[in-house]
Motif scaffolding. Structure first.
Motif, PDB file in Angstrom:
ATOM      1  N   SER A  66      -7.534   5.285  -4.233  1.00 13.20           N
ATOM      2  CA  SER A  66      -8.427   6.388  -4.583  1.00 13.20           C
ATOM      3  C   SER A  66      -9.522   6.570  -3.542  1.00 13.20           C
ATOM      4  CB  SER A  66      -9.012   6.202  -5.995  1.00 13.20           C
ATOM      5  OG  SER A  66      -9.905   5.127  -6.008  1.00 13.20           O
ATOM      6  N   GLU A  67      -9.747   5.521  -2.723  1.00 16.58           N
ATOM      7  CA  GLU A  67     -10.650   5.678  -1.583  1.00 16.58           C
ATOM      8  C   GLU A  67      -9.964   6.427  -0.447  1.00 16.58           C
ATOM      9  OE1 GLU A  67     -13.770   4.762  -1.094  1.00 16.58           O
ATOM     10  OE2 GLU A  67     -14.174   3.421  -2.763  1.00 16.58           O
ATOM     11  N   GLY A  68      -8.646   6.530  -0.536  1.00 17.22           N
ATOM     12  CA  GLY A  68      -7.918   7.261   0.499  1.00 17.22           C
ATOM     13  C   GLY A  68      -6.903   6.418   1.245  1.00 17.22           C
ATOM     14  N   ALA A  69      -6.656   5.190   0.784  1.00 13.40           N
ATOM     15  CA  ALA A  69      -5.658   4.358   1.463  1.00 13.40           C
ATOM     16  C   ALA A  69      -4.272   4.991   1.317  1.00 13.40           C
ATOM     17  CB  ALA A  69      -5.660   2.947   0.869  1.00 13.40           C
ATOM     18  N   PRO A  70      -3.573   5.156   2.429  1.00 13.00           N
ATOM     19  CA  PRO A  70      -2.264   5.803   2.403  1.00 13.00           C
ATOM     20  C   PRO A  70      -1.165   4.838   1.973  1.00 13.00           C
ATOM     21  CG  PRO A  70      -2.857   5.263   4.656  1.00 13.00           C
ATOM     22  CD  PRO A  70      -3.954   4.726   3.783  1.00 13.00           C
ATOM     23  N   VAL A  71      -0.979   4.689   0.689  1.00 10.36           N
ATOM     24  CA  VAL A  71      -0.008   3.730   0.160  1.00 10.36           C
ATOM     25  C   VAL A  71       0.997   4.457  -0.733  1.00 10.36           C
ATOM     26  CG1 VAL A  71       0.280   1.668  -1.252  1.00 10.36           C
ATOM     27  CG2 VAL A  71      -1.733   1.891   0.199  1.00 10.36           C
ATOM     28  N   THR A  72       2.266   4.361  -0.383  1.00 14.63           N
ATOM     29  CA  THR A  72       3.292   4.942  -1.246  1.00 14.63           C
ATOM     30  C   THR A  72       3.607   3.980  -2.386  1.00 14.63           C
ATOM     31  OG1 THR A  72       5.142   3.938  -0.077  1.00 14.63           O
ATOM     32  CG2 THR A  72       4.328   6.038   0.785  1.00 14.63           C
ATOM     33  N   ASP A  73       4.354   4.453  -3.367  1.00 15.92           N
ATOM     34  CA  ASP A  73       4.718   3.604  -4.505  1.00 15.92           C
ATOM     35  C   ASP A  73       5.447   2.347  -4.049  1.00 15.92           C
ATOM     36  OD1 ASP A  73       3.554   5.346  -6.196  1.00 15.92           O
ATOM     37  OD2 ASP A  73       5.404   6.147  -7.053  1.00 15.92           O
ATOM     38  N   GLU A  74       6.355   2.562  -3.107  1.00 16.80           N
ATOM     39  CA  GLU A  74       7.159   1.436  -2.618  1.00 16.80           C
ATOM     40  C   GLU A  74       6.272   0.431  -1.904  1.00 16.80           C
ATOM     41  OE1 GLU A  74      10.844   0.634   0.409  1.00 16.80           O
ATOM     42  OE2 GLU A  74      10.197   2.679   0.021  1.00 16.80           O
ATOM     43  N   GLU A  75       5.369   0.955  -1.078  1.00 16.19           N
ATOM     44  CA  GLU A  75       4.462   0.080  -0.348  1.00 16.19           C
ATOM     45  C   GLU A  75       3.535  -0.643  -1.310  1.00 16.19           C
ATOM     46  OE1 GLU A  75       4.276   2.725   3.754  1.00 16.19           O
ATOM     47  OE2 GLU A  75       2.792   3.007   2.200  1.00 16.19           O
ATOM     48  N   PHE A  76       3.139   0.056  -2.356  1.00 20.89           N
ATOM     49  CA  PHE A  76       2.251  -0.525  -3.356  1.00 20.89           C
ATOM     50  C   PHE A  76       2.811  -1.843  -3.878  1.00 20.89           C
ATOM     51  CE2 PHE A  76       0.371  -1.295  -7.399  1.00 20.89           C
ATOM     52  CZ  PHE A  76      -0.892  -0.726  -7.364  1.00 20.89           C
ATOM     53  N   SER A  77       4.100  -1.833  -4.266  1.00 21.76           N
ATOM     54  CA  SER A  77       4.629  -3.057  -4.862  1.00 21.76           C
ATOM     55  C   SER A  77       4.835  -4.145  -3.812  1.00 21.76           C
ATOM     56  CB  SER A  77       5.908  -2.784  -5.652  1.00 21.76           C
ATOM     57  OG  SER A  77       6.766  -1.954  -4.939  1.00 21.76           O
ATOM     58  N   LEU A  78       5.154  -3.744  -2.578  1.00 20.01           N
ATOM     59  CA  LEU A  78       5.291  -4.754  -1.520  1.00 20.01           C
ATOM     60  C   LEU A  78       3.939  -5.402  -1.240  1.00 20.01           C
ATOM     61  CD1 LEU A  78       7.666  -2.902   0.962  1.00 20.01           C
ATOM     62  CD2 LEU A  78       8.187  -4.930  -0.384  1.00 20.01           C
ATOM     63  N   ILE A  79       2.910  -4.559  -1.173  1.00 27.27           N
ATOM     64  CA  ILE A  79       1.560  -5.062  -0.915  1.00 27.27           C
ATOM     65  C   ILE A  79       1.103  -5.954  -2.064  1.00 27.27           C
ATOM     66  CG2 ILE A  79      -0.857  -4.363  -0.740  1.00 27.27           C
ATOM     67  CD1 ILE A  79       0.098  -1.902   0.810  1.00 27.27           C
ATOM     68  N   LEU A  80       1.374  -5.485  -3.276  1.00 23.76           N
ATOM     69  CA  LEU A  80       0.975  -6.260  -4.454  1.00 23.76           C
ATOM     70  C   LEU A  80       1.660  -7.621  -4.460  1.00 23.76           C
ATOM     71  CD1 LEU A  80      -0.526  -6.498  -7.080  1.00 23.76           C
ATOM     72  CD2 LEU A  80       1.285  -5.205  -8.196  1.00 23.76           C
ATOM     73  N   ASP A  81       2.968  -7.640  -4.158  1.00 24.39           N
ATOM     74  CA  ASP A  81       3.693  -8.904  -4.098  1.00 24.39           C
ATOM     75  C   ASP A  81       3.037  -9.849  -3.105  1.00 24.39           C
ATOM     76  OD1 ASP A  81       5.535  -8.260  -5.959  1.00 24.39           O
ATOM     77  OD2 ASP A  81       7.147  -7.784  -4.554  1.00 24.39           O
ATOM     78  N   TYR A  82       2.757  -9.301  -1.922  1.00 25.01           N
ATOM     79  CA  TYR A  82       2.202 -10.132  -0.857  1.00 25.01           C
ATOM     80  C   TYR A  82       0.837 -10.682  -1.244  1.00 25.01           C
ATOM     81  CZ  TYR A  82      -0.059 -11.426   3.458  1.00 25.01           C
ATOM     82  OH  TYR A  82      -0.765 -12.109   4.410  1.00 25.01           O
ATOM     83  N   LEU A  83      -0.025  -9.804  -1.757  1.00 23.86           N
ATOM     84  CA  LEU A  83      -1.384 -10.232  -2.088  1.00 23.86           C
ATOM     85  C   LEU A  83      -1.383 -11.214  -3.253  1.00 23.86           C
ATOM     86  CD1 LEU A  83      -3.308  -6.872  -1.683  1.00 23.86           C
ATOM     87  CD2 LEU A  83      -3.365  -8.854  -0.181  1.00 23.86           C
ATOM     88  N   ALA A  84      -0.568 -10.920  -4.267  1.00 24.46           N
ATOM     89  CA  ALA A  84      -0.531 -11.799  -5.439  1.00 24.46           C
ATOM     90  C   ALA A  84      -0.004 -13.173  -5.051  1.00 24.46           C
ATOM     91  CB  ALA A  84       0.326 -11.172  -6.528  1.00 24.46           C
ATOM     92  N   LYS A  85       0.932 -13.193  -4.102  1.00 27.02           N
ATOM     93  CA  LYS A  85       1.533 -14.454  -3.703  1.00 27.02           C
ATOM     94  C   LYS A  85       0.592 -15.253  -2.815  1.00 27.02           C
ATOM     95  CE  LYS A  85       5.464 -13.701  -1.919  1.00 27.02           C
ATOM     96  NZ  LYS A  85       6.556 -13.660  -0.927  1.00 27.02           N
ATOM     97  N   ASN A  86      -0.093 -14.543  -1.918  1.00 30.36           N
ATOM     98  CA  ASN A  86      -0.877 -15.252  -0.910  1.00 30.36           C
ATOM     99  C   ASN A  86      -2.372 -15.330  -1.220  1.00 30.36           C
ATOM    100  OD1 ASN A  86       1.092 -15.811   1.468  1.00 30.36           O
ATOM    101  ND2 ASN A  86       1.541 -13.744   0.764  1.00 30.36           N
ATOM    102  N   PHE A  87      -2.837 -14.476  -2.081  1.00 29.29           N
ATOM    103  CA  PHE A  87      -4.264 -14.474  -2.422  1.00 29.29           C
ATOM    104  C   PHE A  87      -4.458 -14.519  -3.923  1.00 29.29           C
ATOM    105  CE2 PHE A  87      -3.700 -12.449   1.670  1.00 29.29           C
ATOM    106  CZ  PHE A  87      -4.619 -13.111   2.465  1.00 29.29           C
ATOM    107  N   GLY A  88      -3.593 -15.275  -4.579  1.00 25.70           N
ATOM    108  CA  GLY A  88      -3.681 -15.392  -6.027  1.00 25.70           C
ATOM    109  C   GLY A  88      -4.421 -16.647  -6.434  1.00 25.70           C
ATOM    110  N   PRO A  89      -4.875 -16.715  -7.672  1.00 31.18           N
ATOM    111  CA  PRO A  89      -5.681 -17.833  -8.152  1.00 31.18           C
ATOM    112  C   PRO A  89      -4.895 -19.132  -8.260  1.00 31.18           C
ATOM    113  CG  PRO A  89      -5.162 -16.319  -9.940  1.00 31.18           C
ATOM    114  CD  PRO A  89      -4.669 -15.691  -8.683  1.00 31.18           C
ATOM    115  N   SER A  90      -3.577 -19.055  -8.427  1.00 28.61           N
ATOM    116  CA  SER A  90      -2.809 -20.279  -8.646  1.00 28.61           C
ATOM    117  C   SER A  90      -2.427 -20.947  -7.329  1.00 28.61           C
ATOM    118  CB  SER A  90      -1.537 -19.969  -9.434  1.00 28.61           C
ATOM    119  OG  SER A  90      -0.798 -18.972  -8.763  1.00 28.61           O
ATOM    120  N   GLU A  91      -2.508 -20.180  -6.240  1.00 24.80           N
ATOM    121  CA  GLU A  91      -2.157 -20.770  -4.948  1.00 24.80           C
ATOM    122  C   GLU A  91      -3.292 -21.651  -4.465  1.00 24.80           C
ATOM    123  OE1 GLU A  91       0.747 -20.564  -3.389  1.00 24.80           O
ATOM    124  OE2 GLU A  91       1.440 -19.537  -5.169  1.00 24.80           O
TER     125      GLU A  91
END
Ligand code: HEC
Length: 102
Positions: A66-91
Protein backbone atom coordinates in the motif's frame (compact mmCIF):
# COMPACT_ATOMS: atom_id res chain seq x y z
CA UNK A 1 18.78 -10.57 -42.94
CA UNK A 2 17.48 -13.87 -41.72
CA UNK A 3 21.10 -14.72 -41.03
CA UNK A 4 21.04 -12.28 -38.17
CA UNK A 5 18.01 -13.97 -36.71
CA UNK A 6 19.69 -17.33 -37.08
CA UNK A 7 22.74 -16.03 -35.29
CA UNK A 8 20.66 -14.54 -32.54
CA UNK A 9 18.74 -17.77 -32.20
CA UNK A 10 21.94 -19.74 -31.98
CA UNK A 11 23.28 -17.40 -29.32
CA UNK A 12 20.11 -17.69 -27.26
CA UNK A 13 20.18 -21.44 -27.66
CA UNK A 14 23.80 -21.61 -26.57
CA UNK A 15 23.06 -19.36 -23.61
CA UNK A 16 20.19 -21.55 -22.49
CA UNK A 17 22.37 -24.62 -22.81
CA UNK A 18 25.01 -22.95 -20.71
CA UNK A 19 22.46 -21.94 -18.14
CA UNK A 20 21.12 -25.47 -17.95
CA UNK A 21 24.59 -26.89 -17.62
CA UNK A 22 25.67 -24.49 -14.98
CA UNK A 23 22.71 -23.22 -12.98
CA UNK A 24 23.46 -19.98 -11.19
CA UNK A 25 23.40 -20.12 -7.41
CA UNK A 26 19.82 -19.20 -6.73
CA UNK A 27 18.71 -20.95 -3.58
CA UNK A 28 15.50 -19.07 -3.06
CA UNK A 29 13.56 -16.95 -5.54
CA UNK A 30 12.10 -15.07 -2.59
CA UNK A 31 15.53 -13.88 -1.59
CA UNK A 32 16.10 -12.31 -4.98
CA UNK A 33 12.71 -10.63 -4.89
CA UNK A 34 13.31 -9.27 -1.43
CA UNK A 35 16.73 -7.89 -2.32
CA UNK A 36 15.31 -6.29 -5.45
CA UNK A 37 11.93 -5.05 -4.29
CA UNK A 38 12.32 -4.47 -0.59
CA UNK A 39 15.46 -2.38 -0.93
CA UNK A 40 13.63 0.02 -3.20
CA UNK A 41 12.51 2.53 -0.56
CA UNK A 42 14.60 1.57 2.45
CA UNK A 43 17.64 -0.58 2.90
CA UNK A 44 17.41 -4.27 3.59
CA UNK A 45 18.71 -3.42 7.03
CA UNK A 46 15.06 -2.78 7.88
CA UNK A 47 14.48 -6.50 7.62
CA UNK A 48 17.52 -7.66 9.51
CA UNK A 49 16.82 -8.37 13.12
CA UNK A 50 13.08 -8.55 12.57
CA UNK A 51 11.43 -11.69 13.83
CA UNK A 52 7.84 -11.66 12.79
CA UNK A 53 5.48 -14.55 12.45
CA UNK A 54 4.29 -15.48 9.00
CA UNK A 55 1.06 -13.63 9.71
CA UNK A 56 2.87 -10.49 10.78
CA UNK A 57 5.08 -10.59 7.72
CA UNK A 58 1.99 -10.88 5.60
CA UNK A 59 0.69 -7.69 7.18
CA UNK A 60 4.03 -5.94 6.76
CA UNK A 61 4.20 -6.83 3.07
CA UNK A 62 0.61 -5.71 2.57
CA UNK A 63 1.54 -2.45 4.22
CA UNK A 64 4.52 -2.09 1.88
CA UNK A 65 2.31 -2.77 -1.10
CA UNK A 66 0.00 0.00 0.00
CA UNK A 67 3.08 2.22 0.24
CA UNK A 68 3.63 1.42 -3.42
CA UNK A 69 5.84 -1.68 -3.39
CA UNK A 70 5.46 -3.39 -6.77
CA UNK A 71 4.58 -6.91 -5.64
CA UNK A 72 2.42 -9.30 -7.63
CA UNK A 73 0.37 -12.03 -5.97
CA UNK A 74 2.90 -14.64 -6.98
CA UNK A 75 5.79 -12.57 -5.69
CA UNK A 76 3.88 -11.92 -2.49
CA UNK A 77 3.84 -15.58 -1.51
CA UNK A 78 7.47 -16.11 -2.51
CA UNK A 79 8.50 -13.11 -0.44
CA UNK A 80 6.33 -14.22 2.45
CA UNK A 81 7.86 -17.71 2.36
CA UNK A 82 11.35 -16.29 2.37
CA UNK A 83 10.74 -13.79 5.15
CA UNK A 84 8.80 -16.20 7.34
CA UNK A 85 11.52 -18.80 6.94
CA UNK A 86 14.49 -16.53 7.45
CA UNK A 87 13.14 -13.80 9.70
CA UNK A 88 10.65 -15.73 11.76
CA UNK A 89 10.48 -15.98 15.55
CA UNK A 90 11.17 -19.72 15.67
CA UNK A 91 14.42 -19.51 13.73
CA UNK A 92 17.72 -18.76 15.39
CA UNK A 93 17.13 -15.10 14.74
CA UNK A 94 19.07 -12.39 16.54
CA UNK A 95 16.15 -11.15 18.61
CA UNK A 96 15.04 -13.25 21.53
CA UNK A 97 11.50 -13.48 22.71
CA UNK A 98 11.74 -10.30 24.75
CA UNK A 99 9.44 -11.49 27.51
CA UNK A 100 11.87 -13.94 29.06
CA UNK A 101 13.95 -11.86 31.44
CA UNK A 102 14.86 -14.57 33.90
C1 HEC B 1 7.23 1.89 -1.92
C2 HEC B 1 8.24 1.98 -0.91
C3 HEC B 1 8.54 0.73 -0.08
C4 HEC B 1 8.87 -0.51 -0.54
C5 HEC B 1 9.04 -0.97 -1.99
C6 HEC B 1 9.03 -1.36 0.63
N1 HEC B 1 8.85 -0.62 1.77
FE1 HEC B 1 9.08 -1.27 3.67
N2 HEC B 1 8.71 0.60 4.37
C7 HEC B 1 8.31 1.68 3.59
C8 HEC B 1 7.96 2.78 4.45
C9 HEC B 1 7.49 4.15 3.97
C10 HEC B 1 8.15 2.32 5.77
C11 HEC B 1 7.83 3.08 7.06
C12 HEC B 1 8.85 4.10 7.35
C13 HEC B 1 9.90 3.56 8.22
O1 HEC B 1 9.60 2.80 9.17
O2 HEC B 1 11.07 3.87 7.97
C14 HEC B 1 8.66 0.97 5.70
C15 HEC B 1 9.03 0.20 6.78
C16 HEC B 1 9.30 -1.16 6.73
C17 HEC B 1 9.58 -2.01 7.88
C18 HEC B 1 9.70 -1.56 9.33
C19 HEC B 1 8.35 -1.23 9.90
C20 HEC B 1 7.64 -2.42 10.39
O3 HEC B 1 6.40 -2.49 10.16
O4 HEC B 1 8.23 -3.27 11.05
C21 HEC B 1 9.73 -3.26 7.41
C22 HEC B 1 10.01 -4.52 8.25
C23 HEC B 1 9.58 -3.21 5.99
N3 HEC B 1 9.35 -1.93 5.60
C24 HEC B 1 9.67 -4.31 5.16
C25 HEC B 1 9.56 -4.27 3.77
C26 HEC B 1 9.56 -5.43 2.93
C27 HEC B 1 9.65 -6.86 3.42
C28 HEC B 1 9.48 -4.99 1.65
C29 HEC B 1 9.41 -5.84 0.37
C30 HEC B 1 8.20 -6.62 0.24
C31 HEC B 1 9.40 -3.53 1.68
N4 HEC B 1 9.44 -3.14 2.99
C32 HEC B 1 9.33 -2.71 0.58
C33 HEC B 1 8.28 1.72 2.22
C34 HEC B 1 8.55 0.66 1.36
Amino acid sequence: MSGVNLLLGAAVFAASLLAADNPPPRPDPGKKLVSEICSFCHGLAKLKGQSYTREQWSDVIKGMVSEGAPVTDEEFSLILDYLAKNFGPSEQGPSKQGKEEK
